[in-house]
Design a protein around this motif. Sequence first.
Motif: not given
Length: 256
Positions: A120-128
Amino acid sequence: MRRGGRERSMGFFEHLDEMRGTLIKSAIVFAIFAALIGYFMKEFNEVLLWPLHYVQAEKPTLVLELGTTTVMEGFNVVIQMCFLGGFILAAPFILFFVGQFVAPALTDHELRMVLPLVFMAGLLFLIGASFSFFLLVPSTIRVSIEINELLGYTLRWTPGSYYSLLTWLVLGVGAAFEFPLLIVLLVYMGVITTAFLRKYRRHAIVVIFIIAAVVTPTPDPVTQTLFAAPLYILFELAVFAGARVEKKRNERLRAP
């Protein structure tokens, strides 16, 4: 013995050797991506210039060409692109290598917590980062151009100023999108409760707009609201996820 019975006991120097291997693999992956960016520098640069070209396409009469003002500016931009680009592209692999290193020391329950957290940390950073690159950066450039045109200034932007803006916004927004995980983690640790978050929801909105004001370089309310809106949505999602985590934690504590 190590926790969870997943591996044999290891000595201090064996741990150091494993850590050295993790660092070497991470450095190799970073060097590969940095070298690829350097080799395809022109194509990579065109990708990073997309927000500027997108705004320029909206204003066919706009005359704006990036130009260096110092001897070393072009060189500094190349170093910046290779270093930051290489690190961002290598980050998922580095996280995987670090996970391989620490996983044997975790219990099964901790692994079930850590793996989704890292994903989730990687996914949220990518989305942001994507949200910033495709929406916030063009909006910031558009507002800046309009202000300069209103005041009658000639646009003489440098590559250094453009890439500094791009780096600040993309990395800053990507990092800001990680805050829901912090909220869920604090709820899991019992530091805060979802009741507390709901009670001070209005205060959270103020804090979100303060974060938006700090991260976005332009003072216009449109860009700040554009950034604050998804942050508030993420806050509500964090409260919802925190409630589920809180319920499971309380059930586990009440279990005999």
